[in-house]
Motif scaffolding. Structure first.
Motif, short mmCIF file in Angstrom:
data_model
loop_
_atom_site.label_atom_id
_atom_site.label_comp_id
_atom_site.label_asym_id
_atom_site.label_seq_id
_atom_site.Cartn_x
_atom_site.Cartn_y
_atom_site.Cartn_z
N ILE A 132 0.84 -1.20 0.00
CA ILE A 132 0.00 0.00 0.00
C ILE A 132 0.88 1.25 0.00
O ILE A 132 0.66 2.18 -0.78
N ILE A 144 1.07 4.24 -2.93
CA ILE A 144 0.81 5.67 -2.70
C ILE A 144 2.02 6.51 -3.10
O ILE A 144 1.88 7.58 -3.71
N GLY A 194 1.89 6.95 -6.64
CA GLY A 194 0.89 7.96 -6.97
C GLY A 194 1.44 9.37 -6.85
O GLY A 194 1.18 10.22 -7.70
N ILE A 195 2.22 9.63 -5.79
CA ILE A 195 2.81 10.97 -5.64
C ILE A 195 3.82 11.23 -6.76
O ILE A 195 3.86 12.31 -7.34
N THR A 204 -0.78 11.74 -9.70
CA THR A 204 -2.19 11.44 -9.96
C THR A 204 -2.84 10.88 -8.71
O THR A 204 -2.18 10.25 -7.87
N ALA A 205 -4.14 11.12 -8.57
CA ALA A 205 -4.88 10.66 -7.38
C ALA A 205 -5.61 9.36 -7.65
O ALA A 205 -6.41 8.92 -6.83
N PHE A 235 -5.40 6.13 -5.04
CA PHE A 235 -6.00 6.01 -3.71
C PHE A 235 -7.03 4.90 -3.65
O PHE A 235 -7.07 4.11 -2.71
N GLU A 236 -7.87 4.85 -4.69
CA GLU A 236 -8.88 3.80 -4.71
C GLU A 236 -8.22 2.43 -4.70
O GLU A 236 -8.65 1.51 -4.01
N SER A 273 -5.27 1.64 -3.46
CA SER A 273 -4.70 1.29 -2.15
C SER A 273 -5.80 1.00 -1.14
O SER A 273 -5.64 0.13 -0.28
N LEU A 274 -6.93 1.73 -1.24
CA LEU A 274 -8.04 1.45 -0.32
C LEU A 274 -8.54 0.02 -0.52
O LEU A 274 -8.75 -0.72 0.45
#
Lengths: 89, 167, 127
Positions: free
Chosen positions: A45, A49, A52-53, A57-58, A61-62, A64-65
Motif C-alpha cells: 500500500i 501511494i 501515486g505521488i 495522480t490521485a 488512492f482507490e 490502495s483502499l
C-alpha cells in the motif's frame, strides 16, 4: 527534495518487501507466513501511494483502499480458517 | 408518537451520520446529490442491518472520548520509537518478554474491544486473549523488567479513562 | 509556505520509510512468533500513516487538490491493525501454545481459546 525523499521511501519499503519474502521463505509455521503476508500488504500500500505521488495522480488512492480491504479480509479469513476449520459457519 | 416514528425511520442515528460522513469522504465532494445519496445509504443500511445491533453503546462523555483518541495517537508515536529502539539495540537474548494478566473493571463489550485495540497499538504490548468470562485480558509484552508496572499503567492510563467514557 | 510544505513532506516520507523498513526488519530479526507480532503492527502503521499524510499535504499544497481519501485509508489501517494482530495471536496460540504455558487468569474460568463455558453463564460472546 521531495523527489529524493520519495526515492528514499521507495527503497526502504522495497527492502521491507524483500525482508518479508525472506520471512515467508524461512517461516516457523503457518501463522508466521500469515503475519509476513499481512506486512507485505501494508508495505505494498505504501509503495502504491508513493508511486501515486511520483506520477502526480490521485487515481491510486482507490487502488490502495481496495488493497487495504482485501489484505484485512484475507488475513482474517486465513486466521479464522486455522482457528475454526472453516471460514463462514 | 413522533418519537416512535422517528425511531423506526432512523434506528441508529450515529451510524447514519457516520455512513454519510464516510460516503462524502469517499466521493470527495459535497454537493446536494452526494449528500442525498449519502443520506439514502445512511438510512438504508441501518434499517437493513438493525437485527445485528441489539443494543447501542452509550458514550457518556464525548469530550473525554476526543481526549482519549488524541492520547492514544500520541502514545502510538511514542510506542513506535520504543519498539524501534528495542528492535534495533537489544539482542534477542536480552529481550525479556512477559505474559501479563490484566484484570478488567470495564464490563461493556465496546469498552473491552477499544481497550484491547488500544493495548495492541501502544508501547510494546499486544492483546492476545480474553478470559472465557471476559474478566481478564492476556497481554504479551515485548520487553519489560517489571510486568506489574506495565499492568498498572494499562489500568491507570487507559482503563480508567474508558470507564469514565462509557459509564 | 511551499518550502515549509516541501520540508514537511520530505521529513514525513523519510521517517515513514525508516519505520516501514524497521517493521519488516523486526519481522526478520526477532526470534519468536509472539515477539514478531510487535514489529509489523506498530512500525508499519506509522510507516504507512506517514506516507499517507505526506501524500495529503503534497496534493493539497502543490496540486491544489485536497483529498480526504488518505484519512480514510489511515483510519481503516489503524482500526484493522489491532484486529489483525489479535487474530494472528489467537491463531498462533491455538496451534503452538499449550494452556499450561500461559499464566492463569486468576478468575473462575480459563482463557477463551481453551476454556469453553456454557452460553447461559456467558456475559459476553467471546468466541
Amino acid at each position: 527534495m521531495i523527489t529524493y525523499a520519495l526515492y528514499f521511501a521507495t527503497v526502504c519499503f522495497s527492502i521491507g518487501l524483500v525482508l518479508n519474502i525472506w520471512r515467508i521463505r524461512n517461516a516457523q509455521g503457518v501463522v508466521d507466513r500469515i503475519l509476513a503476508l499481512d506486512t507485505m500488504v501494508v508495505n505494498a500500500i505504501a509503495l502504491i501511494i508513493i508511486y501515486g505521488i511520483l506520477e502526480n495522480t490521485a487515481v491510486y488512492f482507490e487502488v490502495s483502499l481496495l488493497i487495504a480491504m482485501f489484505g484485512f479480509v484475507s488475513t482474517v479469513a486465513y486466521c479464522r480458517f486455522i482457528l475454526r476449520g472453516n471460514i463462514i459457519e | 408518537m413522533l418519537k416512535a416514528i422517528l425511531n423506526r425511520i432512523i434506528p441508529h442515528p450515529q451510524l447514519t451520520g457516520f455512513l454519510l460522513l464516510t460516503w462524502l469522504l469517499l466521493v470527495n465532494s459535497i454537493s446536494t446529490g452526494n449528500v442525498l445519496l449519502g443520506l439514502i445509504i445512511g438510512l438504508l443500511i441501518p434499517g437493513i442491518t438493525q437485527p445485528f445491533w441489539p443494543d447501542r453503546p452509550k458514550i457518556a462523555r464525548p469530550l473525554k472520548a476526543v481526549e482519549y483518541v488524541l492520547l492514544v495517537l500520541w502514545d502510538i508515536c511514542v510506542a513506535n520509537v520504543t519498539v524501534a529502539r528495542i528492535i534495533l539495540f537489544k539482542s534477542n537474548a536480552n529481550t525479556h518478554s512477559h505474559w501479563i494478566v490484566v484484570p478488567l473493571e470495564v464490563r461493556s463489550p465496546e469498552a473491552i474491544t477499544i481497550l484491547a485495540g488500544t493495548i495492541t497499538m501502544t508501547p510494546g504490548t499486544v492483546t492476545s486473549m480474553l478470559a472465557a468470562d471476559a474478566s481478564h485480558l492476556l497481554v504479551h509484552c515485548l520487553h519489560t523488567d517489571d510486568p506489574d508496572a506495565v499492568r498498572d499503567e494499562i489500568k491507570h492510563r487507559y482503563e480508567r479513562r474508558l470507564k469514565e467514557i462509557f459509564e | 509556505m511551499e518550502l515549509i510544505a516541501e520540508i514537511l513532506v520530505s521529513a514525513l516520507l523519510v521517517i515513514a520509510g525508516l519505520f516501514g523498513l524497521l517493521g519488516s526488519w523486526g519481522l526478520v530479526k526477532l526470534d519468536d512468533t509472539m515477539r514478531r507480532l510487535h514489529a509489523p503492527t506498530k512500525a508499519t502503521t506509522l510507516g504507512v500513516g506517514g506516507v499517507l499524510i505526506a501524500s495529503m499535504i503534497y496534493f493539497a499544497v502543490f496540486l491544489d487538490h485536497l483529498t480526504f481519501h488518505e484519512l480514510l485509508i489511515t483510519a481503516f489501517l489503524f482500526i484493522t491493525a489491532p484486529i489483525t494482530a489479535n487474530f494472528v495471536a489467537k491463531a498462533h496460540m491455538h496451534r503452538d501454545i499449550k494452556e499450561r504455558d500461559l499464566p492463569p487468569t486468576g478468575g473462575q474460568y480459563g482463557w477463551a481459546g481453551y476454556d469453553e463455558i456454557g452460553d447461559a453463564e456467558q456475559p459476553i460472546d467471546t468466541k
